[in-house]
Motif scaffolding. Sequence first.
Motif: not given
Length: 207
Positions: A22, A45-46, A48-50, A135, A165, A167
Amino acid sequence: MAPPALIPSIPRPDTRNPFAGKGLAVTLALLLQPTEAQSIADLAARAEASRPLASKVVRELRRLELVAGEVRQGKQGELWPTPALLQATASHWPAPIASVVGGQARLESLPTGGGPAIRRLLSVNWDSPPRVYVRDLNAARGVLAESGGHLIGGGTGDWEIAVVDFPFGPGDVPPVVAALELGATPRGREMLARHRSDFADGWRSDG
């Protein structure tokens, strides 16, 4: 039919590593928006990680002087990649985990790079096969089983499978991903050096 057993396992990466797992997704999110100021929240957000992971990755990239700008809380922040980040990321870009002969991969419905994407971008003679991005390993096995293709142990297949991984949408991968593919090999780096302005034109590099 049992899932193919020849797809290798992928070691679990250090999530703070900006060029693996990630961490690579966060780094890629930076590279995909090279001229816009971004915040930690934007990147998380882009990718998709914390947000904590995105913050760790950005701190490491800033320590390496690969990201410019200022970090702030929440959605505030003005971060952007330097051109050097493209080169650094390319040297860590994941190699395909599988070469496949035959089968019918639905390339139009999958994120696809490799030779066709590079040729459409640069109009150069690049003979690498199409590369499907998934992914995780389960998705790789699913694509392979659905296609009916066969893994080969060496040499060049009709198409490849790689794991990142992130999107991606279906169809050709973004131009920066084609640049990262080029920069991952010695021959590709020579090509990338000749066409660098096609990828990094207009990038901000001031601190």
